[in-house]
Design a protein around this motif. Structure first.
Motif, PDB file in Angstrom:
ATOM      1  N   LYS A   1       0.809  -1.122   0.195  1.00  0.00           N
ATOM      2  CA  LYS A   1       0.059   0.017   0.057  1.00  0.00           C
ATOM      3  C   LYS A   1       1.198   1.274  -0.314  1.00  0.00           C
ATOM      4  O   LYS A   1       1.585   1.276   1.000  1.00  0.00           O
ATOM      5  CB  LYS A   1      -0.529  -0.427   1.489  1.00  0.00           C
ATOM      6  N   PRO A   2       0.834   2.060  -1.191  1.00  0.00           N
ATOM      7  CA  PRO A   2       1.891   3.305  -1.704  1.00  0.00           C
ATOM      8  C   PRO A   2       0.943   4.235  -0.445  1.00  0.00           C
ATOM      9  O   PRO A   2       0.369   4.152  -0.066  1.00  0.00           O
ATOM     10  CB  PRO A   2       1.930   3.459  -2.618  1.00  0.00           C
ATOM     11  N   HIS A   3       3.009   5.209   0.380  1.00  0.00           N
ATOM     12  CA  HIS A   3       2.631   6.773   0.645  1.00  0.00           C
ATOM     13  C   HIS A   3       1.971   7.456  -0.407  1.00  0.00           C
ATOM     14  O   HIS A   3       1.907   7.248  -2.085  1.00  0.00           O
ATOM     15  CB  HIS A   3       3.975   7.014   1.114  1.00  0.00           C
ATOM     16  N   PRO A   4       1.833   8.703  -0.448  1.00  0.00           N
ATOM     17  CA  PRO A   4       1.770   9.384  -1.353  1.00  0.00           C
ATOM     18  C   PRO A   4       2.329   9.886  -2.023  1.00  0.00           C
ATOM     19  O   PRO A   4       3.624   9.748  -1.791  1.00  0.00           O
ATOM     20  CB  PRO A   4       0.699  10.844  -0.903  1.00  0.00           C
ATOM     21  N   HIS A   5       2.789   9.714  -3.375  1.00  0.00           N
ATOM     22  CA  HIS A   5       3.845  10.272  -4.356  1.00  0.00           C
ATOM     23  C   HIS A   5       3.180  11.258  -6.303  1.00  0.00           C
ATOM     24  O   HIS A   5       1.822  12.087  -5.889  1.00  0.00           O
ATOM     25  CB  HIS A   5       3.779   9.080  -4.866  1.00  0.00           C
ATOM     26  N   ASN A   6       4.410  11.243  -6.801  1.00  0.00           N
ATOM     27  CA  ASN A   6       4.080  12.118  -7.540  1.00  0.00           C
ATOM     28  C   ASN A   6       3.877  11.693  -9.319  1.00  0.00           C
ATOM     29  O   ASN A   6       3.674  11.733 -10.211  1.00  0.00           O
ATOM     30  CB  ASN A   6       5.248  12.998  -8.109  1.00  0.00           C
ATOM     31  N   GLY A   7       3.529   9.798  -9.152  1.00  0.00           N
ATOM     32  CA  GLY A   7       3.247   9.349  -9.994  1.00  0.00           C
ATOM     33  C   GLY A   7       1.893   9.435 -10.706  1.00  0.00           C
ATOM     34  O   GLY A   7       0.563  10.077  -9.956  1.00  0.00           O
ATOM     35  N   THR A   8       1.048   8.627 -11.795  1.00  0.00           N
ATOM     36  CA  THR A   8       0.345   9.090 -12.058  1.00  0.00           C
ATOM     37  C   THR A   8      -0.862   7.579 -12.327  1.00  0.00           C
ATOM     38  O   THR A   8       0.985   6.651 -13.252  1.00  0.00           O
ATOM     39  CB  THR A   8       0.038  10.004 -13.196  1.00  0.00           C
ATOM     40  N   TRP A   9      -1.062   6.948 -11.189  1.00  0.00           N
ATOM     41  CA  TRP A   9      -1.534   5.777 -12.853  1.00  0.00           C
ATOM     42  C   TRP A   9      -1.994   5.553 -14.399  1.00  0.00           C
ATOM     43  O   TRP A   9      -1.386   4.871 -14.884  1.00  0.00           O
ATOM     44  CB  TRP A   9      -2.926   5.170 -11.853  1.00  0.00           C
ATOM     45  N   ASN A  10      -2.555   6.577 -14.719  1.00  0.00           N
ATOM     46  CA  ASN A  10      -2.438   7.059 -16.486  1.00  0.00           C
ATOM     47  C   ASN A  10      -1.114   6.666 -17.209  1.00  0.00           C
ATOM     48  O   ASN A  10      -1.186   6.106 -18.234  1.00  0.00           O
ATOM     49  CB  ASN A  10      -2.699   8.276 -16.902  1.00  0.00           C
ATOM     50  N   ALA A  11      -0.136   6.702 -16.466  1.00  0.00           N
ATOM     51  CA  ALA A  11       1.331   6.702 -16.913  1.00  0.00           C
ATOM     52  C   ALA A  11       1.594   5.428 -17.189  1.00  0.00           C
ATOM     53  O   ALA A  11       2.868   5.008 -18.025  1.00  0.00           O
ATOM     54  CB  ALA A  11       2.840   7.418 -16.443  1.00  0.00           C
ATOM     55  N   VAL A  12       1.144   4.332 -16.378  1.00  0.00           N
ATOM     56  CA  VAL A  12       1.640   2.798 -16.645  1.00  0.00           C
ATOM     57  C   VAL A  12       1.115   2.047 -16.911  1.00  0.00           C
ATOM     58  O   VAL A  12       0.860   0.827 -16.695  1.00  0.00           O
ATOM     59  CB  VAL A  12       2.426   2.579 -15.011  1.00  0.00           C
ATOM     60  N   GLN A  13      -1.001   2.399 -16.545  1.00  0.00           N
ATOM     61  CA  GLN A  13      -1.780   1.595 -16.760  1.00  0.00           C
ATOM     62  C   GLN A  13      -1.863   0.774 -17.657  1.00  0.00           C
ATOM     63  O   GLN A  13      -2.359  -0.609 -18.035  1.00  0.00           O
ATOM     64  CB  GLN A  13      -3.019   2.062 -16.304  1.00  0.00           C
ATOM     65  N   ASP A  14      -1.291   0.837 -19.275  1.00  0.00           N
ATOM     66  CA  ASP A  14      -1.590   0.728 -20.556  1.00  0.00           C
ATOM     67  C   ASP A  14      -0.836  -0.626 -19.870  1.00  0.00           C
ATOM     68  O   ASP A  14      -0.598  -1.452 -21.200  1.00  0.00           O
ATOM     69  CB  ASP A  14      -1.333   1.389 -21.212  1.00  0.00           C
ATOM     70  N   MET A  15       0.219  -0.963 -19.341  1.00  0.00           N
ATOM     71  CA  MET A  15       1.153  -2.197 -19.468  1.00  0.00           C
ATOM     72  C   MET A  15       0.700  -3.321 -19.170  1.00  0.00           C
ATOM     73  O   MET A  15       1.141  -4.663 -18.802  1.00  0.00           O
ATOM     74  CB  MET A  15       2.864  -1.891 -18.671  1.00  0.00           C
ATOM     75  N   PHE A  16       0.023  -3.146 -17.770  1.00  0.00           N
ATOM     76  CA  PHE A  16      -1.099  -4.380 -17.355  1.00  0.00           C
ATOM     77  C   PHE A  16      -2.169  -5.008 -18.502  1.00  0.00           C
ATOM     78  O   PHE A  16      -3.039  -4.478 -18.599  1.00  0.00           O
ATOM     79  CB  PHE A  16      -0.900  -3.842 -15.973  1.00  0.00           C
ATOM     80  N   VAL A  17      -1.985  -6.084 -18.314  1.00  0.00           N
ATOM     81  CA  VAL A  17      -2.682  -7.236 -17.753  1.00  0.00           C
ATOM     82  C   VAL A  17      -4.431  -6.538 -17.797  1.00  0.00           C
ATOM     83  O   VAL A  17      -5.104  -6.931 -18.174  1.00  0.00           O
ATOM     84  CB  VAL A  17      -3.206  -8.012 -18.134  1.00  0.00           C
ATOM     85  N   GLU A  18      -4.676  -6.624 -16.220  1.00  0.00           N
ATOM     86  CA  GLU A  18      -5.937  -6.512 -15.373  1.00  0.00           C
ATOM     87  C   GLU A  18      -5.545  -4.852 -14.881  1.00  0.00           C
ATOM     88  O   GLU A  18      -4.945  -4.471 -14.166  1.00  0.00           O
ATOM     89  CB  GLU A  18      -5.915  -7.341 -14.429  1.00  0.00           C
ATOM     90  N   GLN A  19      -5.695  -4.032 -15.491  1.00  0.00           N
ATOM     91  CA  GLN A  19      -5.691  -2.597 -15.386  1.00  0.00           C
ATOM     92  C   GLN A  19      -6.673  -2.064 -14.308  1.00  0.00           C
ATOM     93  O   GLN A  19      -6.989  -1.427 -13.160  1.00  0.00           O
ATOM     94  CB  GLN A  19      -6.996  -1.874 -16.536  1.00  0.00           C
ATOM     95  N   GLU A  20      -8.020  -2.625 -13.919  1.00  0.00           N
ATOM     96  CA  GLU A  20      -8.451  -1.852 -13.008  1.00  0.00           C
ATOM     97  C   GLU A  20      -8.259  -2.687 -11.989  1.00  0.00           C
ATOM     98  O   GLU A  20      -8.808  -2.873 -10.692  1.00  0.00           O
ATOM     99  CB  GLU A  20      -9.977  -2.544 -13.327  1.00  0.00           C
ATOM    100  N   LEU A  21      -7.482  -3.765 -11.814  1.00  0.00           N
ATOM    101  CA  LEU A  21      -7.155  -4.626 -10.374  1.00  0.00           C
ATOM    102  C   LEU A  21      -5.806  -4.257  -9.780  1.00  0.00           C
ATOM    103  O   LEU A  21      -4.815  -5.258 -10.213  1.00  0.00           O
ATOM    104  CB  LEU A  21      -7.610  -6.327 -10.438  1.00  0.00           C
ATOM    105  N   HIS A  22      -5.941  -2.554  -9.632  1.00  0.00           N
ATOM    106  CA  HIS A  22      -4.283  -2.406  -8.592  1.00  0.00           C
ATOM    107  C   HIS A  22      -4.968  -1.453  -7.383  1.00  0.00           C
ATOM    108  O   HIS A  22      -5.845  -1.501  -7.258  1.00  0.00           O
ATOM    109  CB  HIS A  22      -4.681  -0.806  -9.971  1.00  0.00           C
TER     110      HIS A  22
END
Length: 440
Positions: free
Chosen positions: A416-437
């Motif tokens: 379970k992450p801490h607040p950070h500067n990343g955005t899920w939109n930047a990496v979601q396309d690499m995952f098979v199951e994008q909704e399960l994160h």
């Protein structure tokens, strides 16, 4: 046979490995092997004459980014911490490989040979993922990581094996095999292994076959046969690593491979000696050299030092702290000095009274390659690739910032992450199951 393959993995000397086994944090057992190769530029895959079958195999059965954008300055420690926390430099506070705290007078330096580098004031600012994992019951073991026994926000990793200064391939092999055995026997959940160069002195790197990618780039330049040899060695490691993962037969193992920054050529005549521009008596503290230098003038001397430097050299960029570029996410931290100078690509800065002796040889004989330059330059771009059941196959995704790797680690390992500067939109396309994160 399997042990021979594991020993082969150790021939690259500037990487760190994180193997993650998480049983309770997510609904399914999740394993992650995280590998960082220092100084691996994004386009080294296209070096002439390199037959990189290991990487080809990784790309065929996994996902890669066109390139990954490092944080500024494009040096190791700032980007290690951006990877580990998901924060930009001004957020996590490791503003360079060398730092000075004006309020305390304490120094931090990359070799971490001085006790002041281990003070909690450097480390407690933001929490790396391996401490967060341990806090959440995901046991971590750190192997060959400088300062792995430092208490961060009251927590230390479950296991800390000491840093081996200039260790042999055999001793590193034994240590990594021990880490893998502990993972397999459920004694730890995350094994973190880092390989870093100990020194920049050329005479220690005569054996090109064992030379790491970053050191080869510094000493011989990014287009050298030595870099090609080092990259080929990494490719062999990747190939053997994939063999080992497949031989284990566990369907829930993923591999993530990244670098921290790229490399560019440096002309040995392109030296900017800022000691010729300023009176050292007007300077209270001057720190770092090469691609940038941090300057704390004496009281009442800031404007004078700034003006002399600004007019000194056309390939030297001089900033008052308030004028440092916003896109660098660098200036809003107390460790940034009143004056910051950085060289144009291909140039390097030298001066007298340096604290960091690792750059001492630059005046007489500069490197043929360097990093630390503007993170908007393609030569500074890093790599990202991933393989395993969590990731798509044979897919190339758009470039993204290095701060996004943190959420990839947390998602795959179940942290379970801490607040950070990343955005899920930047990496979601690499995952098979994008909704399960994990919600980020």
């Amino acid at each position: 046979m399997q042990n021979m393959k594991l020993e082969r993995i150790l021939l690259v000397t500037t990487c760190f490995v994180i193997a993650s086994l998480n049983i309770n944090a997510v609904s399914k057992k999740s394993k992650l092997l995280f590998l960082l190769v220092d100084g691996f530029r994004w386009d080294y895959f296209d070096l002439p004459g390199a037959n990189l079958s290991g990487f080809d195999r990784l790309f065929q059965y996994g996902v890669r980014a066109q390139w990954m954008v490092p944080d500024f300055p494009t040096n190791s420690f700032p980007n290690y911490k951006s990877l580990e926390t998901g924060l930009h430099v001004e957020g996590h506070g490791f503003v360079g490989n060398y730092m000075w705290d004006e309020s305390t007078g304490n120094h931090f330096e990359l070799p971490m040979s001085e006790q002041s580098s281990f003070l909690s004031s450097w480390w407690d600012v933001e929490e790396p993922f391996y401490i967060t994992a341990d806090r959440q019951g995901i046991r971590t073991g750190l192997f060959n990581v400088r300062g792995c026994d430092i208490i961060i926000n009251g927590v230390v990793p479950s296991l800390c094996e000491p840093f081996l200064d200039n260790s042999s391939t055999a001793s590193v092999s034994l240590q990594l095999q021990h880490a893998l055995e502990m993972l397999q026997h459920d004694q730890i959940d995350i094994a973190y292994r880092r390989y870093t160069h100990i020194t920049y002195e050329l005479h220690l790197w005569k054996n090109v076959y064992h030379m790491n990618v970053d050191t080869a780039g510094h000493n011989f330049g990014p287009n050298s046969k030595e870099v090609e040899a080092a990259v080929t060695e990494v490719d062999a490691v990747v190939s053997e690593l994939l063999d080992v993962i497949e031989s284990i037969g566990d369907p829930h193992i993923s591999l993530v491979l990244v670098s921290d920054h790229g490399m560019t050529s440096v002309d040995q005549t392109h030296k900017i000696n800022i000691s010729e521009a300023i009176d050292i008596r007007d300077v209270r503290k001057i720190l770092d050299s090469g691609t940038q230098t941090l300057i704390w003038p004496q009281p009442g001397k800031t404007e004078q030092v700034y003006n002399r430097l600004r007019e000194f050299h056309k390939n030297l960029k001089v900033f008052n702290r308030a004028d440092i570029l916003d896109r660098w996410f660098f200036k809003k931290h107390s460790l940034i000095p009143p004056i910051f100078v950085t060289a144009d690509k291909g140039w390097y800065i030298v001066h007298q009274n340096k604290v960091d002796e690792s750059y001492a040889s630059l005046i007489a004989k500069p490197w043929h390659g360097n990093h630390g330059f503007d993170n908007d330059d393609l030569d500074m771009m890093a790599i990202f690739a991933a393989y395993g059941p969590d990731f798509k196959k044979n897919v190339v995704v758009k470039p993204f910032s290095i701060v996004n790797v943190y959420q990839v680690i947390c998602h795959v390992a179940g942290i379970k992450p801490h607040p950070h500067n990343g955005t899920w939109n930047a990496v979601q396309d690499m995952f098979v199951e994008q909704e399960l994160h994990t919600e980020l």
